[in-house]
Design an enzyme around this catalytic site. Structure first.
Site, PDB file in Angstrom:
ATOM      1  N   ASN A  92      -8.556 136.577  81.976  1.00  0.00           N
ATOM      2  CA  ASN A  92      -9.104 135.300  82.477  1.00  0.00           C
ATOM      3  C   ASN A  92     -10.000 134.758  81.376  1.00  0.00           C
ATOM      4  O   ASN A  92     -11.060 135.313  81.110  1.00  0.00           O
ATOM      5  CB  ASN A  92      -9.889 135.582  83.761  1.00  0.00           C
ATOM      6  CG  ASN A  92     -10.312 134.336  84.517  1.00  0.00           C
ATOM      7  OD1 ASN A  92     -11.283 134.403  85.238  1.00  0.00           O
ATOM      8  ND2 ASN A  92      -9.608 133.221  84.388  1.00  0.00           N
ATOM      9  N   CYS A 103     -18.166 132.087  88.952  1.00  0.00           N
ATOM     10  CA  CYS A 103     -17.024 132.638  88.196  1.00  0.00           C
ATOM     11  C   CYS A 103     -17.387 134.067  87.788  1.00  0.00           C
ATOM     12  O   CYS A 103     -18.222 134.255  86.895  1.00  0.00           O
ATOM     13  CB  CYS A 103     -16.737 131.771  86.963  1.00  0.00           C
ATOM     14  SG  CYS A 103     -15.380 132.402  85.959  1.00  0.00           S
ATOM     15  N   ASN A 127     -15.605 136.591  86.332  1.00  0.00           N
ATOM     16  CA  ASN A 127     -15.233 136.988  84.966  1.00  0.00           C
ATOM     17  C   ASN A 127     -16.086 136.232  83.947  1.00  0.00           C
ATOM     18  O   ASN A 127     -16.505 136.804  82.925  1.00  0.00           O
ATOM     19  CB  ASN A 127     -13.746 136.712  84.730  1.00  0.00           C
ATOM     20  CG  ASN A 127     -12.859 137.682  85.499  1.00  0.00           C
ATOM     21  OD1 ASN A 127     -13.146 138.875  85.568  1.00  0.00           O
ATOM     22  ND2 ASN A 127     -11.806 137.172  86.097  1.00  0.00           N
ATOM     23  N   ASN A 147     -18.068 130.250  95.784  1.00  0.00           N
ATOM     24  CA  ASN A 147     -16.866 129.424  95.722  1.00  0.00           C
ATOM     25  C   ASN A 147     -15.889 129.927  96.791  1.00  0.00           C
ATOM     26  O   ASN A 147     -15.961 131.058  97.211  1.00  0.00           O
ATOM     27  CB  ASN A 147     -16.252 129.463  94.319  1.00  0.00           C
ATOM     28  CG  ASN A 147     -15.896 130.888  93.876  1.00  0.00           C
ATOM     29  OD1 ASN A 147     -16.290 131.874  94.476  1.00  0.00           O
ATOM     30  ND2 ASN A 147     -15.107 130.988  92.813  1.00  0.00           N
ATOM     31  N   HIS A 202     -12.629 131.196  98.993  1.00  0.00           N
ATOM     32  CA  HIS A 202     -11.455 132.065  98.820  1.00  0.00           C
ATOM     33  C   HIS A 202     -10.726 132.231 100.148  1.00  0.00           C
ATOM     34  O   HIS A 202     -11.374 132.397 101.192  1.00  0.00           O
ATOM     35  CB  HIS A 202     -11.882 133.441  98.299  1.00  0.00           C
ATOM     36  CG  HIS A 202     -12.509 133.390  96.940  1.00  0.00           C
ATOM     37  ND1 HIS A 202     -11.782 133.463  95.777  1.00  0.00           N
ATOM     38  CD2 HIS A 202     -13.807 133.211  96.567  1.00  0.00           C
ATOM     39  CE1 HIS A 202     -12.597 133.358  94.740  1.00  0.00           C
ATOM     40  NE2 HIS A 202     -13.830 133.189  95.184  1.00  0.00           N
ATOM     41  N   GLU A 211      -5.626 130.275  91.364  1.00  0.00           N
ATOM     42  CA  GLU A 211      -6.993 129.770  91.327  1.00  0.00           C
ATOM     43  C   GLU A 211      -7.072 128.250  91.551  1.00  0.00           C
ATOM     44  O   GLU A 211      -6.300 127.492  90.965  1.00  0.00           O
ATOM     45  CB  GLU A 211      -7.659 130.090  89.984  1.00  0.00           C
ATOM     46  CG  GLU A 211      -8.147 131.509  89.864  1.00  0.00           C
ATOM     47  CD  GLU A 211      -9.204 131.662  88.797  1.00  0.00           C
ATOM     48  OE1 GLU A 211     -10.044 130.745  88.663  1.00  0.00           O
ATOM     49  OE2 GLU A 211      -9.168 132.682  88.086  1.00  0.00           O
ATOM     50  N   CYS A 253      -9.441 137.113  88.654  1.00  0.00           N
ATOM     51  CA  CYS A 253     -10.449 136.247  89.259  1.00  0.00           C
ATOM     52  C   CYS A 253     -11.545 137.161  89.805  1.00  0.00           C
ATOM     53  O   CYS A 253     -11.303 137.901  90.774  1.00  0.00           O
ATOM     54  CB  CYS A 253      -9.819 135.410  90.367  1.00  0.00           C
ATOM     55  SG  CYS A 253     -10.983 134.340  91.231  1.00  0.00           S
ATOM     56  N   GLY A 280     -12.717 136.322  93.184  1.00  0.00           N
ATOM     57  CA  GLY A 280     -11.586 136.612  94.082  1.00  0.00           C
ATOM     58  C   GLY A 280     -11.482 138.085  94.405  1.00  0.00           C
ATOM     59  O   GLY A 280     -11.194 138.467  95.544  1.00  0.00           O
TER      60      GLY A 280
HETATM   61  N1  API Z   1     -11.257 128.657  90.037  1.00  0.00           N
HETATM   62  C1  API Z   1     -12.563 129.048  90.591  1.00  0.00           C
HETATM   63  C2  API Z   1     -13.602 129.214  89.466  1.00  0.00           C
HETATM   64  C3  API Z   1     -13.281 130.386  88.523  1.00  0.00           C
HETATM   65  C4  API Z   1     -13.349 131.699  89.251  1.00  0.00           C
HETATM   66  C5  API Z   1     -12.685 132.887  88.575  1.00  0.00           C
HETATM   67  N2  API Z   1     -12.088 132.674  87.300  1.00  0.00           N
HETATM   68  C6  API Z   1     -13.591 134.115  88.593  1.00  0.00           C
HETATM   69  O1  API Z   1     -13.528 134.944  87.666  1.00  0.00           O
HETATM   70  O2  API Z   1     -14.346 134.268  89.602  1.00  0.00           O
HETATM   71  C7  API Z   1     -13.036 127.976  91.589  1.00  0.00           C
HETATM   72  O3  API Z   1     -12.679 126.797  91.438  1.00  0.00           O
HETATM   73  O4  API Z   1     -13.814 128.356  92.501  1.00  0.00           O
END
Ligand code: API
Length: 285
Positions: free
Chosen positions: A13, A75, A77, A165, A167, A216, A225, A228
């Protein structure tokens, strides 16, 4: 505009990291710049853009923009890469420090060997589980476990978890044949999710191993993720497939993360963070 950047990746990622000390960008430039650098055809090629900046409430601040230019509140990662960068570039001077995100302040602990950060542990804080917090366009206060979603005349059940964020975690028998690229984008944009959603397809292999694939929000199919993976472990505990307090190995396409939803309700994530390259991006706005 010539923009110095660092590309980093965590389990595949990958993001373009900009150090706010070296550049000054206007707020309105960040979203189009994220889209520009993410393009593998006309830009550098990445899952998005991450800004590392000073913070008034923590040791350092992280802002993250997906490849489509949308800004996310967290995020996992990216946090591990920011922690590695901040320690090795001497933005911080301890192995434990705080990182501000739009989703709240988290605590990082870098594991160091001969001055090099090899692994990073992040206390991701508490998951948010009510429909209102995920958010869903409906539902009250009860946790969204096996929540029904109508799609193309069929019902899919997901468990909703926010790590800052959103999920939607879907349990499948085999992640290798899960409909990640067909159902993922449809669920991402489904009206049940007013802010969109990241879509995880997981199989609980044993009491402490989970297989994992992800579509994602804002970036599509990625190799890993971090938020995630945290949401996946929380969902597996809620479905009583994994015990709370168990350290779970989450097998993502890009590699493994160790995640535990501890008895104090915090979710801890440990994994790698790597540099890819440094360079200058010649941005012709
Ligand atoms: N696409 C995700 C952000 C990046 C999350 C992901 N790359 C991680 O490592 O948590 C969102 O819009 O909430």
């Amino acid at each position: 505009m010539d923009i110095p950047f660092t590309k980093m990746q965590a389990l595949g990622n990958n993001y373009i990291y900009l150090d706010d000390r070296h550049i000054k960008l206007d707020e309105h430039q960040l979203s189009p710049l994220a889209q520009a650098v993410s393009s593998v055809r006309t830009g550098i090629g990445s899952d998005g853009l991450i800004l590392i900046a000073p913070s008034e409430q923590a040791d350092v601040k992280m802002r993250i923009f997906n490849a489509d230019g949308s800004e996310a509140k967290n995020c996992g990662n990216g946090l591990r890469c920011v922690a590695k960068y901040a320690f090795e570039k001497r933005l911080v001077h301890n192995t434990r420090f705080k990182i501000e995100t739009l989703g709240g302040v988290v605590e990082a602990h870098v594991h160091v060997q001969q001055g090099i950060v090899t692994q990073v542990t992040i206390d991701m804080g508490k998951p948010r589980l009510s429909p209102k917090e995920i958010p869903l366009a409906e539902g009250g206060e009860e946790t969204a476990i096996d929540y029904p979603l109508e799609l193309d005349g069929q019902y899919i059940r997901f468990t909703g978890v926010s790590m800052g964020n959103p999920h939607a975690v879907i349990f499948v028998e085999d992640v290798e044949v899960a409909p990640v690229t067909t159902l993922g984008p449809k669920i991402e944009k489904h009206p049940l999710f007013p802010e969109g959603v990241n879509v995880e397809f997981i199989h609980v292999r044993t009491k402490d191993e989970i297989d994992f694939r992800v579509w994602e929000r804002g970036s599509g199919l990625t190799y890993a993720c971090g938020t995630g993976a945290c949401a996946a472990v929380v969902a597996a505990v809620l479905k009583q497939k994994v015990a709370k307090g168990t350290s779970v190995t989450v097998h993502l396409q890009g590699g493994d993360l160790e995640v535990v939803w501890s008895e104090d309700d915090h979710v801890w994530m440990t994994g790698p963070a790597m540099y890819v390259c440094e360079g200058t991006y010649f941005w012709r706005m």
